[in-house]
Write a protein that holds these residues in place. Structure first.
Motif, PDB file in Angstrom:
ATOM      1  N   ARG A   1       7.914  -2.762   8.698  1.00 13.04           N
ATOM      2  CA  ARG A   1       7.995  -3.696   7.569  1.00 13.04           C
ATOM      3  C   ARG A   1       7.710  -2.982   6.250  1.00 13.04           C
ATOM      4  O   ARG A   1       8.377  -3.239   5.231  1.00 13.04           O
ATOM      5  CB  ARG A   1       7.000  -4.841   7.774  1.00 13.04           C
ATOM      6  CG  ARG A   1       7.011  -5.872   6.651  1.00 13.04           C
ATOM      7  CD  ARG A   1       6.165  -7.078   6.994  1.00 13.04           C
ATOM      8  NE  ARG A   1       6.739  -7.831   8.111  1.00 13.04           N
ATOM      9  CZ  ARG A   1       6.207  -8.942   8.593  1.00 13.04           C
ATOM     10  NH1 ARG A   1       5.098  -9.449   8.046  1.00 13.04           N
ATOM     11  NH2 ARG A   1       6.776  -9.576   9.599  1.00 13.04           N
ATOM     12  N   GLN A   2       6.736  -2.072   6.262  1.00 12.46           N
ATOM     13  CA  GLN A   2       6.451  -1.305   5.057  1.00 12.46           C
ATOM     14  C   GLN A   2       7.633  -0.415   4.661  1.00 12.46           C
ATOM     15  O   GLN A   2       7.961  -0.299   3.479  1.00 12.46           O
ATOM     16  CB  GLN A   2       5.202  -0.441   5.274  1.00 12.46           C
ATOM     17  CG  GLN A   2       3.901  -1.219   5.240  1.00 12.46           C
ATOM     18  CD  GLN A   2       2.701  -0.323   5.523  1.00 12.46           C
ATOM     19  OE1 GLN A   2       2.646   0.339   6.562  1.00 12.46           O
ATOM     20  NE2 GLN A   2       1.754  -0.299   4.601  1.00 12.46           N
ATOM     21  N   TRP A   3       8.280   0.206   5.679  1.00  8.90           N
ATOM     22  CA  TRP A   3       9.439   1.043   5.394  1.00  8.90           C
ATOM     23  C   TRP A   3      10.535   0.220   4.721  1.00  8.90           C
ATOM     24  O   TRP A   3      11.183   0.678   3.766  1.00  8.90           O
ATOM     25  CB  TRP A   3       9.983   1.663   6.675  1.00  8.90           C
ATOM     26  CG  TRP A   3       9.422   3.010   7.014  1.00  8.90           C
ATOM     27  CD1 TRP A   3       8.765   3.368   8.147  1.00  8.90           C
ATOM     28  CD2 TRP A   3       9.469   4.189   6.219  1.00  8.90           C
ATOM     29  NE1 TRP A   3       8.394   4.692   8.106  1.00  8.90           N
ATOM     30  CE2 TRP A   3       8.823   5.227   6.929  1.00  8.90           C
ATOM     31  CE3 TRP A   3      10.008   4.479   4.967  1.00  8.90           C
ATOM     32  CZ2 TRP A   3       8.686   6.513   6.432  1.00  8.90           C
ATOM     33  CZ3 TRP A   3       9.875   5.764   4.462  1.00  8.90           C
ATOM     34  CH2 TRP A   3       9.224   6.766   5.197  1.00  8.90           C
TER      35      TRP A   3
ATOM     36  N   ALA B   1       7.564   9.886  10.111  1.00 10.67           N
ATOM     37  CA  ALA B   1       6.256   9.587   9.536  1.00 10.67           C
ATOM     38  C   ALA B   1       5.424   8.753  10.497  1.00 10.67           C
ATOM     39  O   ALA B   1       5.958   8.051  11.368  1.00 10.67           O
ATOM     40  CB  ALA B   1       6.418   8.851   8.207  1.00 10.67           C
ATOM     41  N   GLU B   2       4.123   8.836  10.330  1.00  8.00           N
ATOM     42  CA  GLU B   2       3.171   8.026  11.081  1.00  8.00           C
ATOM     43  C   GLU B   2       2.239   7.345  10.095  1.00  8.00           C
ATOM     44  O   GLU B   2       1.904   7.899   9.050  1.00  8.00           O
ATOM     45  CB  GLU B   2       2.356   8.898  12.042  1.00  8.00           C
ATOM     46  CG  GLU B   2       3.141   9.422  13.232  1.00  8.00           C
ATOM     47  CD  GLU B   2       3.528   8.316  14.206  1.00  8.00           C
ATOM     48  OE1 GLU B   2       2.720   7.384  14.424  1.00  8.00           O
ATOM     49  OE2 GLU B   2       4.645   8.370  14.741  1.00  8.00           O
ATOM     50  N   GLY B   3       1.837   6.111  10.431  1.00  4.76           N
ATOM     51  CA  GLY B   3       0.909   5.362   9.586  1.00  4.76           C
ATOM     52  C   GLY B   3       1.561   4.299   8.742  1.00  4.76           C
ATOM     53  O   GLY B   3       0.873   3.535   8.055  1.00  4.76           O
ATOM     54  N   ILE B   4       2.893   4.240   8.766  1.00  7.51           N
ATOM     55  CA  ILE B   4       3.637   3.240   7.989  1.00  7.51           C
ATOM     56  C   ILE B   4       4.440   2.369   8.941  1.00  7.51           C
ATOM     57  O   ILE B   4       5.177   2.876   9.781  1.00  7.51           O
ATOM     58  CB  ILE B   4       4.572   3.923   6.969  1.00  7.51           C
ATOM     59  CG1 ILE B   4       3.749   4.753   5.984  1.00  7.51           C
ATOM     60  CG2 ILE B   4       5.414   2.898   6.218  1.00  7.51           C
ATOM     61  CD1 ILE B   4       4.578   5.522   4.981  1.00  7.51           C
TER      62      ILE B   4
ATOM     63  N   ALA C   1      10.192  -2.390   2.894  1.00  6.21           N
ATOM     64  CA  ALA C   1       9.796  -2.705   1.524  1.00  6.21           C
ATOM     65  C   ALA C   1       9.878  -1.490   0.614  1.00  6.21           C
ATOM     66  O   ALA C   1      10.241  -1.597  -0.565  1.00  6.21           O
ATOM     67  CB  ALA C   1       8.366  -3.262   1.513  1.00  6.21           C
ATOM     68  N   ILE C   2       9.581  -0.301   1.159  1.00  2.39           N
ATOM     69  CA  ILE C   2       9.634   0.929   0.367  1.00  2.39           C
ATOM     70  C   ILE C   2      11.058   1.269  -0.024  1.00  2.39           C
ATOM     71  O   ILE C   2      11.345   1.676  -1.148  1.00  2.39           O
ATOM     72  CB  ILE C   2       8.990   2.102   1.150  1.00  2.39           C
ATOM     73  CG1 ILE C   2       7.485   1.862   1.295  1.00  2.39           C
ATOM     74  CG2 ILE C   2       9.253   3.428   0.451  1.00  2.39           C
ATOM     75  CD1 ILE C   2       6.802   2.830   2.242  1.00  2.39           C
ATOM     76  N   GLY C   3      11.982   1.106   0.924  1.00  4.02           N
ATOM     77  CA  GLY C   3      13.388   1.400   0.641  1.00  4.02           C
ATOM     78  C   GLY C   3      13.843   2.686   1.293  1.00  4.02           C
ATOM     79  O   GLY C   3      13.292   3.103   2.317  1.00  4.02           O
ATOM     80  N   PRO C   4      14.871   3.346   0.735  1.00  2.00           N
ATOM     81  CA  PRO C   4      15.447   4.547   1.353  1.00  2.00           C
ATOM     82  C   PRO C   4      14.414   5.659   1.499  1.00  2.00           C
ATOM     83  O   PRO C   4      13.368   5.659   0.838  1.00  2.00           O
ATOM     84  CB  PRO C   4      16.558   4.958   0.379  1.00  2.00           C
ATOM     85  CG  PRO C   4      16.843   3.729  -0.416  1.00  2.00           C
ATOM     86  CD  PRO C   4      15.558   2.982  -0.509  1.00  2.00           C
TER      87      PRO C   4
ATOM     88  N   LYS D   1       7.304   1.063  -5.508  1.00  2.00           N
ATOM     89  CA  LYS D   1       6.297   0.014  -5.698  1.00  2.00           C
ATOM     90  C   LYS D   1       5.534  -0.310  -4.415  1.00  2.00           C
ATOM     91  O   LYS D   1       4.314  -0.509  -4.439  1.00  2.00           O
ATOM     92  CB  LYS D   1       6.990  -1.253  -6.225  1.00  2.00           C
ATOM     93  CG  LYS D   1       6.030  -2.384  -6.543  1.00  2.00           C
ATOM     94  CD  LYS D   1       6.779  -3.574  -7.133  1.00  2.00           C
ATOM     95  CE  LYS D   1       5.824  -4.708  -7.465  1.00  2.00           C
ATOM     96  NZ  LYS D   1       6.540  -5.881  -8.032  1.00  2.00           N
ATOM     97  N   ALA D   2       6.237  -0.359  -3.277  1.00  2.00           N
ATOM     98  CA  ALA D   2       5.586  -0.758  -2.024  1.00  2.00           C
ATOM     99  C   ALA D   2       4.955   0.412  -1.278  1.00  2.00           C
ATOM    100  O   ALA D   2       4.400   0.230  -0.192  1.00  2.00           O
ATOM    101  CB  ALA D   2       6.612  -1.446  -1.122  1.00  2.00           C
TER     102      ALA D   2
END
Length: 371
Positions: free
Chosen positions: A67-69, A61-64, A71-74, A108-109
């Motif tokens: 740190r966001q990954w 993926a691009e754009g994330i 928080a998002i999780g698996p 959630k994230a």
């Protein structure tokens, strides 16, 4: 813009053609996703290749941010719009993803995505994966022309994945042929010597009281045959030794193997090593094979997100440690996952292996070998 488009598409084509040199499909897929995001001016872009367990074998993926990954999780499962696209195998262009009945939910994230464009990656009617974009930065969402262009990127991804499949099948066939060759050599050479050794030992046992002299001669024959069989086995082991070990040694070969897995797998795989003394061929092969098996277990069975591999040396002892944060298991209840073969490999060079694990608490495989 036309010149920029041609430049980007040329870069993507070059990346696809170079897949057999890189031996990293993930790198090529990343180039495709990054290029599609840039050319179609999307904030988010991703590409997923499904596995057989309801998740994705590859997901770039691009754009994330990292740190966001975290928080998002698996990585996502095959549900919602992603699952629908895999099942239906048709392009999807929406002004608001959330308004479509196939949309389910985000973690959630997860960033909010509105306008959406996705196309399947197909090969001969088979859906190999999906590539999609979200939140076009300019204009009123994605256009039909954008969809046509994204399908060009999907075609490049299909070529990369088809090439990867062919390479993997060729590698498997080569490994199978090598196993058959080794089996033949073991049967033709070592097995015959071991059979002769057994007969001589039986003869010596029968003659030891009635004809001690002849028994002694048979025992000498046993000793000679055992030495020849050992030599044959060592020759086979040398042939099974990975060529990279001869060129680079244990630490660098394992470093390159870990680096490759880190590129190909969604998990983070890290490596570190102390300066090592000269090691025998047998020790290098045994430790490398244990590391390979432990990594395979962590990445394929334990669903680990992080794996750490470390080679250390102190006081005449070489230590391999492979630690993951995966699902874990109860060692006393398991004889699978290659644990027996790993233990035997360690013991074959005078080492010992210990496994520390518990359900939900990850696993550590540790091998110590005196060198």
């Amino acid at each position: 813009m036309t010149a920029e488009r041609d430049e980007i598409l040329q870069a993507v084509s070059s990346a696809v053609l170079a897949v057999t040199r890189h031996l990293s499909v993930r790198e090529v897929l990343q180039v495709i996703v990054r290029s599609a995001q840039r050319l179609l001016d999307a904030r988010y872009a991703a590409l997923g290749v499904p596995d057989d367990d309801g998740s994705f074998a590859e997901f770039v993926a691009e754009g994330i941010t990292d740190r966001q990954w975290e928080a998002i999780g698996p990585i996502p499962r095959q549900h919602g719009m992603l699952g629908a696209m895999l099942r239906e195998g048709a392009p999807v262009r929406l002004s608001d993803l959330r308004a479509d009945p196939r949309f389910e939910y985000w973690p959630k994230a997860h960033p909010v995505m509105k306008d959406f464009l996705g196309v399947p990656i197909t090969d001969g009617g088979e859906v190999l994966g999906i590539i999609f974009l979200a939140n076009k930065r300019t204009g009123d969402g994605f256009t039909g022309a954008d969809q046509d262009l994204l399908q060009v990127f999907a075609a490049h991804a299909a070529i990369a994945l088809a090439n990867a499949r062919l390479y993997e099948r060729g590698r498997e066939l080569a490994m199978l042929e090598e196993r058959h060759r080794v089996a033949r050599e073991l049967h033709d050479a070592v097995t015959q010597k071991l059979f002769a050794l057994r007969l001589s030992a039986q003869a010596a046992g029968a003659l030891i009281e009635s004809a001690p002299g002849r028994a002694a001669a048979e025992l000498e024959r046993v000793q000679r045959l055992a030495g020849e069989a050992l030599g044959e086995l060592r020759a086979v082991i040398v042939e099974l030794r990975p060529a990279e070990l001869d060129r680079h040694g244990l630490a660098e070969t394992l470093r390159k193997h870990v680096r490759m897995l880190d590129r190909l797998q969604p998990a983070r795989v890290a490596f570190e090593a102390d300066a090592l003394p000269p090691l025998t061929s047998a020790v290098e092969v045994a430790v490398f094979r244990v590391a390979q098996e432990a990594l395979h277990n962590a990445l394929r069975h334990a669903e680990a997100r992080r794996v750490a591999v470390r080679l250390s040396y102190a006081g005449g002892t070489l230590v391999l440690a492979v630690e993951d944060d995966g699902t874990g298991f109860e060692p006393s209840l398991s004889r699978g996952l290659g644990l027996v073969s790993m233990k035997e490999r360690a013991e074959s060079v005078g080492g010992r292996m210990a496994v520390s694990s518990a359900p939900g608490e990850g696993t550590t495989v540790r091998v110590e070998v005196g060198v």
